[in-house]
Design a protein around this motif. Structure first.
Motif, mmCIF file in Angstrom:
data_model
loop_
_atom_site.group_PDB
_atom_site.id
_atom_site.type_symbol
_atom_site.label_atom_id
_atom_site.label_comp_id
_atom_site.label_asym_id
_atom_site.label_seq_id
_atom_site.Cartn_x
_atom_site.Cartn_y
_atom_site.Cartn_z
ATOM 1 N N VAL A 1 6.988 -1.249 -3.536
ATOM 2 C CA VAL A 1 6.422 -0.553 -2.375
ATOM 3 C C VAL A 1 7.284 -0.794 -1.139
ATOM 4 O O VAL A 1 7.535 0.132 -0.353
ATOM 5 C CB VAL A 1 4.957 -0.975 -2.150
ATOM 6 N N VAL A 2 7.774 -2.016 -0.946
ATOM 7 C CA VAL A 2 8.682 -2.312 0.173
ATOM 8 C C VAL A 2 9.938 -1.440 0.068
ATOM 9 O O VAL A 2 10.402 -0.879 1.063
ATOM 10 C CB VAL A 2 9.053 -3.815 0.211
ATOM 11 N N HIS A 3 10.457 -1.288 -1.130
ATOM 12 C CA HIS A 3 11.638 -0.447 -1.346
ATOM 13 C C HIS A 3 11.338 0.999 -0.968
ATOM 14 O O HIS A 3 12.142 1.660 -0.310
ATOM 15 C CB HIS A 3 12.073 -0.547 -2.814
ATOM 16 N N MET A 4 10.162 1.483 -1.346
ATOM 17 C CA MET A 4 9.776 2.852 -0.978
ATOM 18 C C MET A 4 9.637 2.989 0.536
ATOM 19 O O MET A 4 10.040 4.008 1.114
ATOM 20 C CB MET A 4 8.474 3.233 -1.679
ATOM 21 N N ARG B 1 11.547 5.193 3.465
ATOM 22 C CA ARG B 1 10.578 6.014 4.193
ATOM 23 C C ARG B 1 9.995 7.098 3.303
ATOM 24 O O ARG B 1 9.810 8.241 3.729
ATOM 25 C CB ARG B 1 11.198 6.585 5.457
ATOM 26 N N SER B 2 9.700 6.721 2.065
ATOM 27 C CA SER B 2 9.159 7.695 1.114
ATOM 28 C C SER B 2 7.761 7.346 0.618
ATOM 29 O O SER B 2 7.214 8.061 -0.207
ATOM 30 C CB SER B 2 10.104 7.827 -0.087
ATOM 31 N N LEU B 3 7.168 6.273 1.114
ATOM 32 C CA LEU B 3 5.813 5.924 0.685
ATOM 33 C C LEU B 3 4.808 6.895 1.291
ATOM 34 O O LEU B 3 3.937 7.407 0.585
ATOM 35 C CB LEU B 3 5.468 4.488 1.095
ATOM 36 N N THR B 4 4.944 7.165 2.582
ATOM 37 C CA THR B 4 4.069 8.112 3.269
ATOM 38 C C THR B 4 4.922 9.019 4.144
ATOM 39 O O THR B 4 6.115 8.767 4.343
ATOM 40 C CB THR B 4 3.050 7.387 4.175
ATOM 41 N N ARG B 5 4.294 10.041 4.679
ATOM 42 C CA ARG B 5 5.010 10.917 5.608
ATOM 43 C C ARG B 5 5.153 10.291 6.983
ATOM 44 O O ARG B 5 5.996 10.690 7.771
ATOM 45 C CB ARG B 5 4.276 12.253 5.743
ATOM 46 N N SER B 6 4.306 9.322 7.259
ATOM 47 C CA SER B 6 4.298 8.663 8.566
ATOM 48 C C SER B 6 5.336 7.547 8.616
ATOM 49 O O SER B 6 5.277 6.587 7.843
ATOM 50 C CB SER B 6 2.908 8.085 8.846
ATOM 51 N N ARG B 7 6.254 7.667 9.551
ATOM 52 C CA ARG B 7 7.272 6.629 9.721
ATOM 53 C C ARG B 7 6.620 5.308 10.123
ATOM 54 O O ARG B 7 6.983 4.234 9.620
ATOM 55 C CB ARG B 7 8.279 7.079 10.772
ATOM 56 N N ARG B 8 5.654 5.380 11.033
ATOM 57 C CA ARG B 8 4.973 4.170 11.490
ATOM 58 C C ARG B 8 4.233 3.473 10.355
ATOM 59 O O ARG B 8 4.237 2.246 10.268
ATOM 60 C CB ARG B 8 3.985 4.504 12.603
ATOM 61 N N VAL C 1 3.418 -0.948 6.542
ATOM 62 C CA VAL C 1 3.245 -1.434 5.167
ATOM 63 C C VAL C 1 4.454 -2.260 4.746
ATOM 64 O O VAL C 1 4.314 -3.314 4.117
ATOM 65 C CB VAL C 1 3.005 -0.256 4.198
ATOM 66 N N GLY C 2 5.654 -1.794 5.092
ATOM 67 C CA GLY C 2 6.865 -2.552 4.765
ATOM 68 C C GLY C 2 6.859 -3.939 5.381
ATOM 69 O O GLY C 2 7.211 -4.921 4.730
ATOM 70 N N ASN C 3 6.442 -4.033 6.649
ATOM 71 C CA ASN C 3 6.372 -5.344 7.319
ATOM 72 C C ASN C 3 5.331 -6.244 6.672
ATOM 73 O O ASN C 3 5.584 -7.435 6.461
ATOM 74 C CB ASN C 3 6.058 -5.174 8.804
#
Length: 92
Positions: free
Chosen positions: A20-23, A27-34, A39-41
């Protein structure tokens, strides 16, 4: 036996979290950059890494795959790689 199975399950969750961190880094997990950054953090903190730094290194890895500038390139023994990996990243 239950402790060993719990350990295996925890390792599996750790692995899934890294996917999920890789996704999020791509920036492909959701459409929202934020939301990708949030989630990455959160998940990268479980891996004891800073998401923005890992993302920067990963982007460089895609740009310079298997060249001298590839921060993920393993061109030496594993102990030397692990000891010098962050030094290489700080120079870029």
């Amino acid at each position: 036996m239950l402790t060993f199975l719990s350990f295996l399950f925890a390792c599996y969750l750790y692995y899934l979290a890294h996917i999920v961190v890789h996704m999020c880094a791509h920036r492909s997990l959701t459409r929202s950059r934020r939301l990708n950054i949030l989630v990455g953090n959160l998940l990268s903190s479980a891996h004891l890494m800073v998401f923005s730094g890992w993302r920067a290194a990963h982007v460089l890895h895609h740009r310079f795959t298997n060249t001298e500038k590839d921060p993920h390139r393993v061109d030496s023994s594993l102990p030397v790689y692990l000891l010098t990996h962050y030094y290489k990243l700080s120079k870029n």
